[in-house]
Write a protein that holds these residues in place. Structure first.
Motif, mmCIF file in Angstrom:
data_model
loop_
_atom_site.group_PDB
_atom_site.id
_atom_site.type_symbol
_atom_site.label_atom_id
_atom_site.label_comp_id
_atom_site.label_asym_id
_atom_site.label_seq_id
_atom_site.Cartn_x
_atom_site.Cartn_y
_atom_site.Cartn_z
ATOM 1 N N VAL A 7 0.934 -0.998 0.467
ATOM 2 C CA VAL A 7 0.133 0.012 0.425
ATOM 3 C C VAL A 7 0.935 1.298 0.267
ATOM 4 N N TYR A 8 -0.079 2.358 -0.228
ATOM 5 C CA TYR A 8 1.355 4.101 -0.724
ATOM 6 C C TYR A 8 0.616 4.831 0.077
ATOM 7 N N HIS A 9 -1.117 4.728 -0.326
ATOM 8 C CA HIS A 9 -0.895 6.469 -0.088
ATOM 9 C C HIS A 9 -1.421 5.569 1.484
ATOM 10 N N GLN A 10 -2.714 5.105 1.772
ATOM 11 C CA GLN A 10 -2.937 5.150 3.705
ATOM 12 C C GLN A 10 -2.545 4.502 3.879
ATOM 13 N N ALA A 11 -0.819 4.058 4.317
ATOM 14 C CA ALA A 11 -0.258 4.183 4.657
ATOM 15 C C ALA A 11 1.851 3.976 4.801
ATOM 16 N N PRO A 12 2.111 3.899 5.880
ATOM 17 C CA PRO A 12 3.839 4.121 5.369
ATOM 18 C C PRO A 12 4.116 2.863 4.484
ATOM 19 N N ALA A 13 4.969 3.656 3.610
ATOM 20 C CA ALA A 13 5.899 2.576 2.246
ATOM 21 C C ALA A 13 6.582 2.119 3.555
ATOM 22 N N LEU A 14 7.225 1.107 3.227
ATOM 23 C CA LEU A 14 8.201 0.432 3.837
ATOM 24 C C LEU A 14 9.505 1.043 3.498
ATOM 25 N N ARG A 15 10.263 1.570 4.986
ATOM 26 C CA ARG A 15 11.085 1.685 4.698
ATOM 27 C C ARG A 15 12.623 0.744 4.714
ATOM 28 N N HIS A 16 13.877 1.626 4.167
ATOM 29 C CA HIS A 16 14.975 1.161 3.396
ATOM 30 C C HIS A 16 15.656 0.192 4.233
ATOM 31 N N LYS A 17 15.747 0.950 6.274
ATOM 32 C CA LYS A 17 15.879 0.183 7.167
ATOM 33 C C LYS A 17 15.373 -0.992 7.409
ATOM 34 N N GLU A 18 14.567 -0.965 6.967
ATOM 35 C CA GLU A 18 13.415 -2.419 7.170
ATOM 36 C C GLU A 18 14.008 -3.392 6.017
ATOM 37 N N ILE A 19 14.906 -2.696 5.123
ATOM 38 C CA ILE A 19 14.743 -4.232 4.218
ATOM 39 C C ILE A 19 16.938 -4.498 4.715
ATOM 40 N N LEU A 20 17.507 -3.550 4.907
ATOM 41 C CA LEU A 20 18.623 -3.024 5.233
ATOM 42 C C LEU A 20 18.513 -4.381 6.444
ATOM 43 N N ALA A 21 18.044 -4.208 7.259
ATOM 44 C CA ALA A 21 18.089 -5.245 8.692
ATOM 45 C C ALA A 21 17.719 -6.914 8.372
ATOM 46 N N ALA A 22 16.574 -6.792 7.340
ATOM 47 C CA ALA A 22 16.624 -8.647 6.533
ATOM 48 C C ALA A 22 18.432 -9.100 5.830
ATOM 49 N N MET A 23 18.918 -7.785 5.281
ATOM 50 C CA MET A 23 19.992 -8.244 4.639
ATOM 51 C C MET A 23 21.401 -8.786 5.379
#
Length: 377
Positions: A7-23
């Protein structure tokens, strides 16, 4: 992990930090089609893998806006796309040119700009047809209608890229480039503060946020300055990245000539996911402290439920500062020095950190005053 859409408009977008944490935990992350393609283009130098045409367009700079992949969705939680993203519009126009539907490229360019001018949540199929009619491109609209009738997924570039990403993950054809920059290049203080908010532990039957436990100790442990010094000593002997260790006094002398205290020079954000760091910082914690942390967290949650729009930012700074001065029993002129010695950097930072404790602290003190008043009566 395959990241495709969100979702894009009605909720915050996925953060870069969340992806970096997974990697950072060794997870291979593949991005495609929508926000997955956008994040992959932004993070491919850190090891995220991009798949498909949308990713390639972002990566080489042909497109750069979030609205290129954004679609409107119903607010009731349904995931169906109600509008056309620009990447699909571009793709369909390219297919039309290949099919000879335009006499020259200028026609497609004009139509592209006209469709791009439509705000993304309004770019429905009906809106696309209306724009085509106004641009005297009714023939293109009829051709597109025919193609969509024959194949409901015609021109859906996002869908094609999403399927390609899933296939790459299932078949194992996407492999990370081990030569890319490692996590130490992006493990910033901001990232550490963000990741610390997710660290929790069940202790004494209580589910507690480690960050709440640390701040409680920083505020109420009378000798926490000793814990913070021990923590800085530990970091000096065991620096991140496996570099050479050094006694804290030696490192301090090298940096400042020994004229300042370690807490005034090294403002470190603790990694609360590191068991050794957490153990050093919480060495003075008691079972009663943990129960207090739980009560204060409950009081904060009640305040948020009972007062619409409430946040810790609404807690008065003068009240918080006065509480800290009384708890630390220090004069105003020593306030920032006391905060620094406790790992809170400065008086201003200490006030902001302690705000989360104030609803519980004030509530608890009010009860104590009521009990005292009842006893006197």
């Amino acid at each position: 992990m395959v990241l495709i859409d969100g979702v894009y408009h009605q909720a915050p977008a996925l953060r870069h930090k969340e992806i970096l944490a997974a990697m950072g935990r060794g997870v291979t992350v593949i991005g495609a089609a929508s926000i997955g393609a956008l994040r992959a283009a932004e993070l491919d130098t850190f090891g995220m893998l991009g798949v498909g045409s949308v990713y390639a367009a972002y990566a080489c700079g042909d497109i750069d806006g979030d609205d290129e992949v954004a679609v409107g969705q119903a607010p009731d939680g349904a995931w169906d796309a109600l509008t056309w993203p620009m990447v699909n519009v571009r793709h369909v126009l390219d297919l039309a040119q290949l099919a000879g539907r335009f006499t020259d490229g200028a026609q497609a360019t004009r139509l592209l700009e006209a469709l791009r001018a439509v705000y993304y949540p309004h770019r429905t199929w009906a809106a696309v047809r209306a724009v085509c009619d106004r641009a005297d491109e009714a023939g293109f609209a009829r051709w597109l209608t025919e193609q969509r009738a024959a194949d409901r997924h015609f021109g859906d570039l996002k869908r094609a890229d999403a399927l390609a990403a899933v296939r790459a993950a299932l078949e194992g054809t996407a492999a990370p480039d081990r030569s890319v920059a490692g996590p130490l290049l992006w493990e910033t203080a901001y990232f550490r503060r963000w990741s610390n908010t997710a660290v929790r532990e069940r202790v004494d039957g209580l589910d507690l946020a480690t960050e709440d436990r640390l701040i409680y100790q920083q505020v109420f442990d009378p000798v926490f300055h000793e814990r913070w010094h021990a923590f800085l000593q530990y970091l000096s002997l065991h620096p991140a990245g496996g570099g050479p260790g050094m006694v804290l006094a030696q490192r301090l002398a090298r940096v400042s000539g020994g004229h300042l205290r370690a807490d005034q020079v090294f403002h470190r954000t603790a990694d609360l996911g590191d068991e050794r760091s957490a153990a050093l910082l919480l060495a003075g914690e008691s079972a009663q402290d943990r129960r207090s942390v739980a009560r204060y967290a409950d009081a904060l949650a009640r305040a948020r439920r009972s007062r619409p729009g409430f946040s810790t930012a609404a807690v008065r700074e003068d009240v918080t500062r006065d509480v800290l001065l009384r708890v630390w029993r220090c004069p105003e002129k020593e306030f920032s020095a006391q905060a620094s010695a406790r790992g809170l950097v400065s008086g201003a930072h200490a006030v902001q950190a302690a705000k989360r404790l104030m609803p519980g602290f004030l509530e608890e003190n009010e009860r104590l005053r009521e009990v005292a008043a009842d006893g006197r009566s």
